[in-house]
Scaffold this motif. Structure first.
Motif, PDB file in Angstrom:
ATOM      1  N   PHE A  78     111.448  70.253  19.325  1.00 41.44           N
ATOM      2  CA  PHE A  78     112.768  70.306  19.947  1.00 41.44           C
ATOM      3  C   PHE A  78     113.161  68.927  20.473  1.00 41.44           C
ATOM      4  CE2 PHE A  78     115.113  70.490  23.942  1.00 41.44           C
ATOM      5  CZ  PHE A  78     116.316  71.009  23.494  1.00 41.44           C
ATOM      6  N   PHE A  79     112.256  68.270  21.213  1.00 38.93           N
ATOM      7  CA  PHE A  79     112.551  66.939  21.748  1.00 38.93           C
ATOM      8  C   PHE A  79     112.741  65.922  20.628  1.00 38.93           C
ATOM      9  CE2 PHE A  79     110.650  68.606  25.713  1.00 38.93           C
ATOM     10  CZ  PHE A  79     111.698  68.309  26.562  1.00 38.93           C
ATOM     11  N   PHE A  80     111.921  66.020  19.592  1.00 45.37           N
ATOM     12  CA  PHE A  80     112.037  65.075  18.481  1.00 45.37           C
ATOM     13  C   PHE A  80     113.388  65.219  17.777  1.00 45.37           C
ATOM     14  CE2 PHE A  80     111.528  64.132  13.918  1.00 45.37           C
ATOM     15  CZ  PHE A  80     111.285  62.766  14.014  1.00 45.37           C
ATOM     16  N   ARG A  81     113.783  66.447  17.457  1.00 47.25           N
ATOM     17  CA  ARG A  81     115.054  66.669  16.756  1.00 47.25           C
ATOM     18  C   ARG A  81     116.231  66.216  17.625  1.00 47.25           C
ATOM     19  NH1 ARG A  81     114.341  66.432  11.859  1.00 47.25           N
ATOM     20  NH2 ARG A  81     116.420  67.220  11.613  1.00 47.25           N
ATOM     21  N   THR A  82     116.165  66.490  18.934  1.00 46.41           N
ATOM     22  CA  THR A  82     117.224  66.072  19.848  1.00 46.41           C
ATOM     23  C   THR A  82     117.296  64.552  19.921  1.00 46.41           C
ATOM     24  OG1 THR A  82     116.906  68.083  21.144  1.00 46.41           O
ATOM     25  CG2 THR A  82     118.097  66.296  22.214  1.00 46.41           C
ATOM     26  N   GLU A  83     116.157  63.913  20.092  1.00 45.32           N
ATOM     27  CA  GLU A  83     116.097  62.445  20.175  1.00 45.32           C
ATOM     28  C   GLU A  83     116.616  61.811  18.886  1.00 45.32           C
ATOM     29  OE1 GLU A  83     115.377  58.868  22.160  1.00 45.32           O
ATOM     30  OE2 GLU A  83     115.162  60.874  22.986  1.00 45.32           O
ATOM     31  N   CYS A  95     110.062  58.800  17.775  1.00 52.51           N
ATOM     32  CA  CYS A  95     108.877  59.632  17.985  1.00 52.51           C
ATOM     33  C   CYS A  95     108.221  59.319  19.334  1.00 52.51           C
ATOM     34  CB  CYS A  95     107.889  59.447  16.837  1.00 52.51           C
ATOM     35  SG  CYS A  95     106.593  60.700  16.799  1.00 52.51           S
ATOM     36  N   ILE A  96     108.130  58.045  19.680  1.00 55.31           N
ATOM     37  CA  ILE A  96     107.544  57.644  20.965  1.00 55.31           C
ATOM     38  C   ILE A  96     108.374  58.201  22.123  1.00 55.31           C
ATOM     39  CG2 ILE A  96     107.144  55.663  22.495  1.00 55.31           C
ATOM     40  CD1 ILE A  96     106.239  54.102  19.979  1.00 55.31           C
ATOM     41  N   ASN A  97     109.698  58.044  22.048  1.00 58.14           N
ATOM     42  CA  ASN A  97     110.568  58.551  23.119  1.00 58.14           C
ATOM     43  C   ASN A  97     110.496  60.073  23.233  1.00 58.14           C
ATOM     44  OD1 ASN A  97     111.384  55.943  23.700  1.00 58.14           O
ATOM     45  ND2 ASN A  97     113.247  56.076  22.480  1.00 58.14           N
ATOM     46  N   ALA A  98     110.477  60.756  22.093  1.00 55.07           N
ATOM     47  CA  ALA A  98     110.378  62.220  22.107  1.00 55.07           C
ATOM     48  C   ALA A  98     109.043  62.651  22.701  1.00 55.07           C
ATOM     49  CB  ALA A  98     110.535  62.772  20.692  1.00 55.07           C
ATOM     50  N   TYR A  99     107.960  61.928  22.371  1.00 51.68           N
ATOM     51  CA  TYR A  99     106.648  62.283  22.910  1.00 51.68           C
ATOM     52  C   TYR A  99     106.600  62.058  24.421  1.00 51.68           C
ATOM     53  CZ  TYR A  99     101.665  62.900  23.418  1.00 51.68           C
ATOM     54  OH  TYR A  99     100.441  63.369  23.808  1.00 51.68           O
ATOM     55  N   ARG A 100     107.226  60.984  24.883  1.00 53.02           N
ATOM     56  CA  ARG A 100     107.281  60.731  26.325  1.00 53.02           C
ATOM     57  C   ARG A 100     107.997  61.867  27.054  1.00 53.02           C
ATOM     58  NH1 ARG A 100     108.814  54.910  25.785  1.00 53.02           N
ATOM     59  NH2 ARG A 100     106.874  53.813  26.100  1.00 53.02           N
ATOM     60  N   LYS A 101     109.139  62.280  26.497  1.00 51.67           N
ATOM     61  CA  LYS A 101     109.901  63.372  27.119  1.00 51.67           C
ATOM     62  C   LYS A 101     109.111  64.677  27.076  1.00 51.67           C
ATOM     63  CE  LYS A 101     114.352  61.300  26.273  1.00 51.67           C
ATOM     64  NZ  LYS A 101     115.574  61.309  25.491  1.00 51.67           N
ATOM     65  N   ALA A 121     101.741  64.935  17.291  1.00 58.49           N
ATOM     66  CA  ALA A 121     103.197  64.814  17.397  1.00 58.49           C
ATOM     67  C   ALA A 121     103.753  63.994  16.233  1.00 58.49           C
ATOM     68  CB  ALA A 121     103.572  64.174  18.733  1.00 58.49           C
ATOM     69  N   TRP A 122     103.073  62.917  15.886  1.00 54.76           N
ATOM     70  CA  TRP A 122     103.497  62.077  14.759  1.00 54.76           C
ATOM     71  C   TRP A 122     103.513  62.900  13.462  1.00 54.76           C
ATOM     72  CZ3 TRP A 122     105.660  57.489  13.872  1.00 54.76           C
ATOM     73  CH2 TRP A 122     105.610  56.980  12.580  1.00 54.76           C
ATOM     74  N   MET A 123     102.476  63.685  13.262  1.00 51.88           N
ATOM     75  CA  MET A 123     102.411  64.501  12.051  1.00 51.88           C
ATOM     76  C   MET A 123     103.515  65.569  12.057  1.00 51.88           C
ATOM     77  SD  MET A 123     100.139  62.983  10.351  1.00 51.88           S
ATOM     78  CE  MET A 123     100.113  64.079   8.946  1.00 51.88           C
ATOM     79  N   ILE A 124     103.792  66.165  13.205  1.00 51.33           N
ATOM     80  CA  ILE A 124     104.873  67.148  13.314  1.00 51.33           C
ATOM     81  C   ILE A 124     106.205  66.495  12.945  1.00 51.33           C
ATOM     82  CG2 ILE A 124     106.210  68.557  14.950  1.00 51.33           C
ATOM     83  CD1 ILE A 124     103.475  69.018  16.425  1.00 51.33           C
ATOM     84  N   ALA A 125     106.439  65.290  13.466  1.00 56.59           N
ATOM     85  CA  ALA A 125     107.671  64.564  13.143  1.00 56.59           C
ATOM     86  C   ALA A 125     107.740  64.251  11.645  1.00 56.59           C
ATOM     87  CB  ALA A 125     107.744  63.279  13.961  1.00 56.59           C
ATOM     88  N   LYS A 126     106.622  63.834  11.092  1.00 56.50           N
ATOM     89  CA  LYS A 126     106.567  63.511   9.660  1.00 56.50           C
ATOM     90  C   LYS A 126     106.847  64.757   8.816  1.00 56.50           C
ATOM     91  CE  LYS A 126     103.386  61.458   6.341  1.00 56.50           C
ATOM     92  NZ  LYS A 126     102.051  60.941   6.125  1.00 56.50           N
ATOM     93  N   TRP A 127     106.231  65.879   9.173  1.00 54.66           N
ATOM     94  CA  TRP A 127     106.457  67.130   8.441  1.00 54.66           C
ATOM     95  C   TRP A 127     107.906  67.590   8.584  1.00 54.66           C
ATOM     96  CZ3 TRP A 127     101.509  69.153  11.096  1.00 54.66           C
ATOM     97  CH2 TRP A 127     100.378  68.726  10.390  1.00 54.66           C
ATOM     98  N   ILE A 133     108.406  71.532   7.620  1.00 51.91           N
ATOM     99  CA  ILE A 133     108.641  72.461   8.726  1.00 51.91           C
ATOM    100  C   ILE A 133     110.063  72.270   9.219  1.00 51.91           C
ATOM    101  CG2 ILE A 133     106.227  72.580   9.485  1.00 51.91           C
ATOM    102  CD1 ILE A 133     106.949  70.686  11.774  1.00 51.91           C
ATOM    103  N   ARG A 134     110.578  73.301   9.852  1.00 51.94           N
ATOM    104  CA  ARG A 134     111.913  73.212  10.436  1.00 51.94           C
ATOM    105  C   ARG A 134     111.943  74.054  11.713  1.00 51.94           C
ATOM    106  NH1 ARG A 134     111.866  76.557   6.257  1.00 51.94           N
ATOM    107  NH2 ARG A 134     112.853  78.587   6.436  1.00 51.94           N
TER     108      ARG A 134
END
Length: 161
Positions: A78-83, A95-101, A121-127, A133-134
């Motif tokens: 959710f944070f990654f898609r929003t960011e 990815c770094i900003n989304a992980y921080r949040k 988290a990096w792998m989730i973002a990559k997928w 994944i969605r």
């Protein structure tokens, strides 16, 4: 798609990102992939840092082994898609900003350390970027849930399909 930086000469920015990622306890091989810095140099320089070891998660199915991990992965995604939707930064910074949040909110909600590592988290973002994944809304409880492109797993909240 998340890609590593390409440069012949390691830049100050690459080393800065490498140190930031080591602060998240990211795997040395992942730091090398993201920054383009040689893994053997990173291992020497980051020797005092407790960087994680082992293979990277190879399949999004690993997210569905345990319900708490699935919930945390959904929270991060959710944070990654929003960011990503609101940022003009490169994919590494997103990815770094989304992980921080994610980490900040996760620790506030659970009074505990995040269950998803930066490597995961990096792998989730990559997928997510590749479409493997969605993030969708559960048709039963209306919470956010992770869906694989080829398989249907139960919702982590209500466990319905």
């Amino acid at each position: 798609m998340l890609q590593k930086k390409s440069s012949t000469e390691p830049s100050h920015n690459n080393w800065s990102i490498a140190l930031e990622l080591s602060g998240f306890n990211a795997r040395t091989e992942l730091i090398s992939t993201i920054t383009g810095l040689p893994a053997n140099k990173l291992k020497i320089i980051l020797f005092n840092k407790n960087t994680a070891r082992g293979p990277l998660p190879y399949s999004p199915k690993t997210l569905f082994k345990k319900i708490p991990k699935t919930l945390e992965a959904t929270f991060f995604l959710f944070f990654f898609r929003t960011e990503k939707a609101w940022s003009n930064d490169d994919s590494v910074k997103v990815c770094i900003n989304a992980y921080r949040k994610y980490s900040s909110h996760s620790e506030k909600l659970t009074n505990n350390v995040s269950q998803i590592s930066f490597t995961e988290a990096w792998m989730i973002a990559k997928w997510s970027d590749s479409g493997s994944i969605r993030l969708e809304q559960c048709s039963h409880c209306h919470s956010a849930r992770i869906m694989l492109e080829s398989e249907d797993f139960p919702c982590a909240v209500c466990r319905s399909y």
